[in-house]
Design a protein around this motif. Sequence first.
Motif, PDB file in Angstrom:
ATOM      1  N   PRO A 115      -4.839  73.127   9.588  1.00 34.55           N
ATOM      2  CA  PRO A 115      -5.790  72.420   8.729  1.00 34.55           C
ATOM      3  C   PRO A 115      -6.298  71.148   9.393  1.00 34.55           C
ATOM      4  O   PRO A 115      -5.586  70.508  10.174  1.00 34.55           O
ATOM      5  N   LEU A 116      -7.551  70.795   9.097  1.00 37.27           N
ATOM      6  CA  LEU A 116      -8.140  69.534   9.531  1.00 37.27           C
ATOM      7  C   LEU A 116      -8.421  68.694   8.295  1.00 37.27           C
ATOM      8  O   LEU A 116      -8.999  69.187   7.326  1.00 37.27           O
ATOM      9  N   LEU A 117      -8.009  67.426   8.336  1.00 37.96           N
ATOM     10  CA  LEU A 117      -8.144  66.542   7.179  1.00 37.96           C
ATOM     11  C   LEU A 117      -9.023  65.345   7.489  1.00 37.96           C
ATOM     12  O   LEU A 117      -9.105  64.868   8.624  1.00 37.96           O
ATOM     13  N   ARG A 118      -9.671  64.860   6.430  1.00 40.95           N
ATOM     14  CA  ARG A 118     -10.342  63.554   6.440  1.00 40.95           C
ATOM     15  C   ARG A 118      -9.761  62.748   5.277  1.00 40.95           C
ATOM     16  O   ARG A 118      -9.122  63.280   4.386  1.00 40.95           O
ATOM     17  N   ASN A 119     -10.054  61.442   5.298  1.00 42.41           N
ATOM     18  CA  ASN A 119      -9.517  60.542   4.270  1.00 42.41           C
ATOM     19  C   ASN A 119      -7.989  60.706   4.183  1.00 42.41           C
ATOM     20  O   ASN A 119      -7.418  60.872   3.109  1.00 42.41           O
ATOM     21  N   VAL A 120      -7.372  60.660   5.349  1.00 45.84           N
ATOM     22  CA  VAL A 120      -5.929  60.901   5.439  1.00 45.84           C
ATOM     23  C   VAL A 120      -5.147  59.703   4.912  1.00 45.84           C
ATOM     24  O   VAL A 120      -5.444  58.551   5.236  1.00 45.84           O
ATOM     25  N   GLU A 121      -4.146  59.983   4.112  1.00 44.12           N
ATOM     26  CA  GLU A 121      -3.260  58.943   3.594  1.00 44.12           C
ATOM     27  C   GLU A 121      -1.830  59.268   4.002  1.00 44.12           C
ATOM     28  O   GLU A 121      -1.337  60.368   3.729  1.00 44.12           O
ATOM     29  N   ILE A 122      -1.184  58.326   4.673  1.00 42.03           N
ATOM     30  CA  ILE A 122       0.218  58.501   5.033  1.00 42.03           C
ATOM     31  C   ILE A 122       1.068  58.208   3.801  1.00 42.03           C
ATOM     32  O   ILE A 122       1.035  57.104   3.253  1.00 42.03           O
ATOM     33  N   VAL A 123       1.817  59.211   3.378  1.00 45.03           N
ATOM     34  CA  VAL A 123       2.678  59.059   2.207  1.00 45.03           C
ATOM     35  C   VAL A 123       4.022  58.466   2.602  1.00 45.03           C
ATOM     36  O   VAL A 123       4.511  57.523   1.979  1.00 45.03           O
ATOM     37  N   SER A 124       4.621  59.028   3.647  1.00 45.36           N
ATOM     38  CA  SER A 124       5.928  58.559   4.103  1.00 45.36           C
ATOM     39  C   SER A 124       6.121  58.913   5.571  1.00 45.36           C
ATOM     40  O   SER A 124       5.501  59.846   6.083  1.00 45.36           O
ATOM     41  N   GLU A 125       6.981  58.178   6.233  1.00 50.65           N
ATOM     42  CA  GLU A 125       7.425  58.565   7.559  1.00 50.65           C
ATOM     43  C   GLU A 125       8.508  59.625   7.399  1.00 50.65           C
ATOM     44  O   GLU A 125       9.283  59.593   6.434  1.00 50.65           O
ATOM     45  N   LEU A 126       8.565  60.570   8.338  1.00 54.54           N
ATOM     46  CA  LEU A 126       9.549  61.640   8.263  1.00 54.54           C
ATOM     47  C   LEU A 126      10.479  61.589   9.467  1.00 54.54           C
ATOM     48  O   LEU A 126      10.090  61.171  10.555  1.00 54.54           O
ATOM     49  N   GLY A 127      11.704  62.031   9.268  1.00 58.94           N
ATOM     50  CA  GLY A 127      12.665  62.172  10.351  1.00 58.94           C
ATOM     51  C   GLY A 127      13.288  63.548  10.282  1.00 58.94           C
ATOM     52  O   GLY A 127      13.236  64.220   9.249  1.00 58.94           O
ATOM     53  N   ARG A 128      13.899  63.984  11.374  1.00 56.72           N
ATOM     54  CA  ARG A 128      14.485  65.311  11.411  1.00 56.72           C
ATOM     55  C   ARG A 128      15.642  65.410  10.429  1.00 56.72           C
ATOM     56  O   ARG A 128      16.490  64.531  10.347  1.00 56.72           O
ATOM     57  N   GLY A 129      15.676  66.536   9.688  1.00 54.90           N
ATOM     58  CA  GLY A 129      16.756  66.779   8.754  1.00 54.90           C
ATOM     59  C   GLY A 129      17.903  67.511   9.427  1.00 54.90           C
ATOM     60  O   GLY A 129      17.936  67.682  10.648  1.00 54.90           O
ATOM     61  N   ASP A 130      18.842  67.967   8.627  1.00 57.27           N
ATOM     62  CA  ASP A 130      19.992  68.675   9.161  1.00 57.27           C
ATOM     63  C   ASP A 130      19.591  70.007   9.764  1.00 57.27           C
ATOM     64  O   ASP A 130      20.224  70.509  10.682  1.00 57.27           O
ATOM     65  N   GLU A 131      18.534  70.626   9.196  1.00 57.22           N
ATOM     66  CA  GLU A 131      18.052  71.892   9.732  1.00 57.22           C
ATOM     67  C   GLU A 131      17.050  71.618  10.850  1.00 57.22           C
ATOM     68  O   GLU A 131      16.256  70.687  10.793  1.00 57.22           O
ATOM     69  N   ALA A 132      17.039  72.444  11.889  1.00 53.27           N
ATOM     70  CA  ALA A 132      16.210  72.192  13.065  1.00 53.27           C
ATOM     71  C   ALA A 132      14.726  72.233  12.751  1.00 53.27           C
ATOM     72  O   ALA A 132      13.932  71.611  13.439  1.00 53.27           O
ATOM     73  N   SER A 133      14.335  72.968  11.718  1.00 53.06           N
ATOM     74  CA  SER A 133      12.910  73.149  11.443  1.00 53.06           C
ATOM     75  C   SER A 133      12.392  72.281  10.308  1.00 53.06           C
ATOM     76  O   SER A 133      11.270  72.449   9.874  1.00 53.06           O
ATOM     77  N   GLY A 134      13.208  71.366   9.799  1.00 57.50           N
ATOM     78  CA  GLY A 134      12.800  70.586   8.641  1.00 57.50           C
ATOM     79  C   GLY A 134      12.828  69.090   8.879  1.00 57.50           C
ATOM     80  O   GLY A 134      13.506  68.598   9.777  1.00 57.50           O
ATOM     81  N   TRP A 135      12.058  68.388   8.065  1.00 59.17           N
ATOM     82  CA  TRP A 135      11.991  66.928   8.123  1.00 59.17           C
ATOM     83  C   TRP A 135      12.280  66.370   6.735  1.00 59.17           C
ATOM     84  O   TRP A 135      11.979  66.994   5.717  1.00 59.17           O
ATOM     85  N   VAL A 136      12.832  65.159   6.712  1.00 57.28           N
ATOM     86  CA  VAL A 136      13.109  64.487   5.445  1.00 57.28           C
ATOM     87  C   VAL A 136      12.505  63.086   5.493  1.00 57.28           C
ATOM     88  O   VAL A 136      12.219  62.545   6.559  1.00 57.28           O
ATOM     89  N   ILE A 137      12.303  62.500   4.329  1.00 52.37           N
ATOM     90  CA  ILE A 137      11.718  61.168   4.228  1.00 52.37           C
ATOM     91  C   ILE A 137      12.720  60.138   4.745  1.00 52.37           C
ATOM     92  O   ILE A 137      13.892  60.145   4.374  1.00 52.37           O
ATOM     93  N   VAL A 138      12.253  59.264   5.633  1.00 49.32           N
ATOM     94  CA  VAL A 138      13.121  58.213   6.152  1.00 49.32           C
ATOM     95  C   VAL A 138      12.638  56.827   5.728  1.00 49.32           C
ATOM     96  O   VAL A 138      13.333  55.848   5.938  1.00 49.32           O
ATOM     97  N   GLY A 139      11.470  56.732   5.130  1.00 51.97           N
ATOM     98  CA  GLY A 139      10.985  55.444   4.670  1.00 51.97           C
ATOM     99  C   GLY A 139       9.540  55.547   4.252  1.00 51.97           C
ATOM    100  O   GLY A 139       8.848  56.475   4.640  1.00 51.97           O
ATOM    101  N   ASP A 140       9.086  54.599   3.426  1.00 50.02           N
ATOM    102  CA  ASP A 140       7.717  54.586   2.966  1.00 50.02           C
ATOM    103  C   ASP A 140       6.859  53.763   3.911  1.00 50.02           C
ATOM    104  O   ASP A 140       7.305  52.770   4.486  1.00 50.02           O
ATOM    105  N   ASP A 141       5.615  54.173   4.063  1.00 47.16           N
ATOM    106  CA  ASP A 141       4.659  53.428   4.884  1.00 47.16           C
ATOM    107  C   ASP A 141       3.908  52.467   3.997  1.00 47.16           C
ATOM    108  O   ASP A 141       3.159  52.874   3.122  1.00 47.16           O
ATOM    109  N   ASP A 142       4.097  51.152   4.209  1.00 43.64           N
ATOM    110  CA  ASP A 142       3.485  50.153   3.327  1.00 43.64           C
ATOM    111  C   ASP A 142       2.226  49.565   3.918  1.00 43.64           C
ATOM    112  O   ASP A 142       1.638  48.659   3.356  1.00 43.64           O
ATOM    113  N   GLU A 143       1.818  50.031   5.078  1.00 43.06           N
ATOM    114  CA  GLU A 143       0.635  49.439   5.706  1.00 43.06           C
ATOM    115  C   GLU A 143      -0.641  49.987   5.106  1.00 43.06           C
ATOM    116  O   GLU A 143      -0.672  51.135   4.652  1.00 43.06           O
TER     117      GLU A 143
END
Length: 211
Positions: free
Chosen positions: A183-211
Amino acid sequence: MSDTITAAELTTGDTFRDVEGHGQTNSHGPSVTDEVVVKKPWSGDSWLLAPVLENGRTAKGTSFALSHEEIDARFEAGRYLPTDLEVNRTLDADALPVDTSTDVYIRFGDIPDDERSYNHTDDCYEDGVSVYAAEIESVPPASEAPAMFVPIGSKTLQILMLAQRDTYLVTGERVGTGVDGEPLLRNVEIVSELGRGDEASGWVIVGDDDE
């Protein structure tokens, strides 16, 4: 059938047994169990469901939608047997920064200032920011994460998943499809930063982006 549970009362992450089996297999990993998990609300009065693998996750491409009426009929007929729904409700929807019915995406790398990703194959700029659609999955009860985000995509995605790049959960307006089918997006909004989860193919929230 439970006297208290109906399809309308189900919540994302709830599981129940399909005593007739759902005919699903997973050729790329763990075997499929007879359990079904509620993934998210679907169009109208429906739920998107998926069979559960032996490792507790779901296989890509196996999700299916059923109306509340169809689910209630299966409860009534004894095909679907509710488990302890509170115990199996491992996705904390209230803790998510987005509603589970909202389309969310994973972006590898920072957002370009002009919101146009570079297409190295065709040596040109795309019409928007390259992202990957994300499925929101439940996580093991012991995890502190409200959910795991699993990207869906191509071989390029597999390469990006191994790259050491900042990764974000984003929303935006879909404006097209990139060269790799992403997919290609415009008007992109960062909801949260993600980090690798326990599973190799998944990500989990590591913090909110306040900028």
